[in-house]
Design an enzyme around this catalytic site. Structure first.
Site, short mmCIF file in Angstrom:
data_model
loop_
_atom_site.label_atom_id
_atom_site.label_comp_id
_atom_site.label_asym_id
_atom_site.label_seq_id
_atom_site.Cartn_x
_atom_site.Cartn_y
_atom_site.Cartn_z
N SER A 141 0.84 -1.19 0.00
CA SER A 141 0.00 0.00 0.00
C SER A 141 0.88 1.25 0.00
O SER A 141 2.09 1.19 0.13
CB SER A 141 -0.91 -0.02 1.23
OG SER A 141 -1.78 -1.13 1.18
N GLY A 142 0.22 2.40 -0.16
CA GLY A 142 0.95 3.65 -0.26
C GLY A 142 1.09 4.15 -1.68
O GLY A 142 1.60 5.25 -1.91
N HIS A 143 0.61 3.33 -2.65
CA HIS A 143 0.68 3.71 -4.07
C HIS A 143 -0.71 4.02 -4.64
O HIS A 143 -0.89 4.07 -5.85
CB HIS A 143 1.31 2.59 -4.89
CG HIS A 143 2.66 2.18 -4.41
ND1 HIS A 143 3.71 3.07 -4.28
CD2 HIS A 143 3.13 0.97 -4.00
CE1 HIS A 143 4.78 2.42 -3.82
NE2 HIS A 143 4.44 1.15 -3.64
N LYS A 187 4.29 -6.32 -10.35
CA LYS A 187 5.38 -5.37 -10.53
C LYS A 187 6.70 -6.06 -10.16
O LYS A 187 6.75 -6.85 -9.22
CB LYS A 187 5.16 -4.13 -9.65
CG LYS A 187 3.88 -3.39 -9.95
CD LYS A 187 3.79 -2.06 -9.21
CE LYS A 187 3.95 -2.16 -7.71
NZ LYS A 187 2.96 -3.06 -7.07
N ASP A 246 7.28 -8.94 -4.24
CA ASP A 246 6.07 -9.19 -5.03
C ASP A 246 6.24 -10.42 -5.90
O ASP A 246 5.36 -11.29 -5.96
CB ASP A 246 5.75 -7.97 -5.91
CG ASP A 246 5.25 -6.77 -5.12
OD1 ASP A 246 5.29 -6.82 -3.88
OD2 ASP A 246 4.82 -5.80 -5.76
N HIS A 299 9.13 3.79 -4.16
CA HIS A 299 9.29 3.68 -2.71
C HIS A 299 10.33 4.68 -2.21
O HIS A 299 10.72 4.63 -1.05
CB HIS A 299 9.73 2.28 -2.31
CG HIS A 299 8.88 1.19 -2.86
ND1 HIS A 299 9.14 0.57 -4.07
CD2 HIS A 299 7.74 0.62 -2.38
CE1 HIS A 299 8.22 -0.35 -4.29
NE2 HIS A 299 7.35 -0.32 -3.30
#
Length: 329
Positions: A54-56, A104, A109, A215
Site C-alpha cells: 500500500s501507499g501507491h 510489478k 512481489d 518507494h
C-alpha cells in the site's frame, strides 16, 4: 509527522474500510481485508489479480472493476502482500477460465506471487511489469522496476479479458504491452511512511532525484532543481533511447503524480513532454494525467510512453468502470 491518521498500526485497515464503503457499488472487501474484489464477476472470463504494498493508491485496488482487475491484494505500506492473500483472492474470483497475475518487478512481489501460483491449485499465469528505465537493478528488484506502466498493462489486458480472450493469449498480450512501455520519474521531496514517522530519504531544497523509484529508492543521480522543460527532456530522452520507437509511431503519454504534486504542474509536464515527443517524430494520440501510481506524500512525477497499434488503441478506449478510472459506456 502530520498525517490524517488515528494510529500508524491501523492506517491500512481503516483506509480499506473507507474505500470499500465509498465504492460499494463496484467492489467488495474480502475476509480479513486480504483482498478487494469486483462486486459482480463475469462468468467464463479469465480473472485478473494484481497487488503490492500500500501507499501507491489508487494502484491497485482503485483499478478493480469492469474492464480492469477482478481483485487486488494490498500489503502493508511499501510491503508485499502475502501468498495466502493471492490464493484467497484467486479462489474468490476465478470463474473457471483461469487466473492471470499482474506483478510489478519487486523482489517480494515476484516471490510471493510465484508462491501463490504454486499454491493456488488452479490454472495461473503471470505477467511481470518492468517499465522503469532509470536503473537496471535496485535493492528492491531483480531487474528493472515495475512502475506506472503497470496501469497501462492492467487497463489493456483487462479490456481484452472482458472480450473472453483466453489465459495464454492474455499473458502474451500483457508481455507485449510491457515491452512497448517505458517510464522514468523524478522526485522533488521524500515521502514519510506512517510507521517510521520520518522521511525515508532526504533532499535539500534545491535538489531533486532523477529516476527515483516509487518507494523512494535512489535513481540515476541527485542533481540541482531545474525547469520542467529540462526535467521532461531528461525523462523523455531516457525513455526514447531505451524504447526506440519508429518515427511516426502513435503513443500514449501518461504523466503520473507521486502524491503531492498538483494537477497544474502535472499538466505543465504534459505540455513539456508532448513537445519533446512531437519533436522526436511521434504522434501522441492518447493521454492520461493524474496521480495514479503514487508514493504516499512524495512530490514529483513520472512520464510513461507506450507505443500503440490498432489493437492497443481499441483496448485503451474500451469501457472501464473502477474507482480510479471510468470512461465509455
Amino acid at each position: 509527522m502530520k498525517k490524517l491518521i488515528n494510529g500508524a498500526e491501523t492506517v491500512l485497515e481503516e483506509s480499506l474500510d473507507g474505500f470499500a464503503a465509498a465504492h460499494a457499488d463496484i467492489l467488495l472487501l474480502g475476509p480479513e481485508r486480504k483482498f478487494v474484489r469486483r462486486r459482480t464477476l463475469k462468468p467464463g472470463k479469465v480473472a485478473l489479480i494484481s497487488g503490492g504494498g500500500s501507499g501507491h493508491e489508487p494502484l491497485h485496488a482503485g483499478f478493480v472493476g469492469r474492464g480492469m482487475l477482478d481483485a487486488a491484494c494490498p500489503g502493508q505500506v511499501f510491503t508485499s502482500p502475502t501468498p495466502d492473500q493471492m490464493v484467497e483472492a484467486a479462489e474468490a474470483v476465478d470463474s473457471g477460465a483461469g487466473v492471470l497475475f499482474i506483478v510489478k518487478n519487486y523482489e517480494g512481489d515476484v516471490m510471493n506471487f510465484t508462491m501463490a501460483a504454486e499454491m493456488a491449485g488452479r490454472e495461473v499465469a503471470s505477467v511481470v511489469t518492468n517499465d522503469d528505465v532509470a536503473v537496471e537493478k535496485s535493492t528492491y528488484t531483480t531487474g528493472r522496476r515495475g512502475v506506472a506502466g503497470t496501469l497501462i498493462v492492467e487497463k489493456m489486458v483487462g479490456a481484452a479479458a472482458e472480450t473472453g480472450m483466453p489465459l495464454a493469449a492474455l499473458k502474451a498480450l500483457g508481455e507485449e504491452i510491457n515491452r512497448r512501455t517505458r517510464s522514468m520519474g523524478v522526485s522533488l521531496s521524500p515521502c514519510t511512511v506512517p510507521a517510521a514517522g520520518r522521511p525515508n530519504f532526504t533532499l535539500a531544497d534545491n535538489e531533486m532525484e532523477m529516476g527515483v523509484g516509487i518507494h523512494g529508492e535512489p535513481g540515476r543521480r541527485r542533481v540541482a532543481l531545474t525547469s520542467a522543460d529540462a526535467i521532461a527532456a531528461e525523462l523523455c530522452e531516457a525513455i526514447l533511447k531505451d524504447l526506440a520507437p519508429k518515427p511516426g509511431s502513435e503513443v500514449l503519454l501518461l504523466v503520473n503524480g507521486f502524491g503531492a504534486t498538483p494537477l497544474i504542474e502535472l499538466y505543465l509536464m504534459v505540455n513539456s513532454a508532448r513537445r519533446i515527443l512531437d519533436g522526436a517524430g511521434l504522434k501522441v494520440t492518447r493521454f492520461l494525467t493524474g496521480s495514479y501510481v503514487t508514493s504516499l506524500d512524495m512530490a514529483g512525477a513520472s512520464v510513461t510512453v507506450s507505443v500503440l497499434d490498432g489493437q492497443a488503441k481499441e483496448l485503451w478506449d474500451a469501457p472501464v468502470h473502477t474507482a480510479a478510472l471510468r470512461w465509455g459506456a
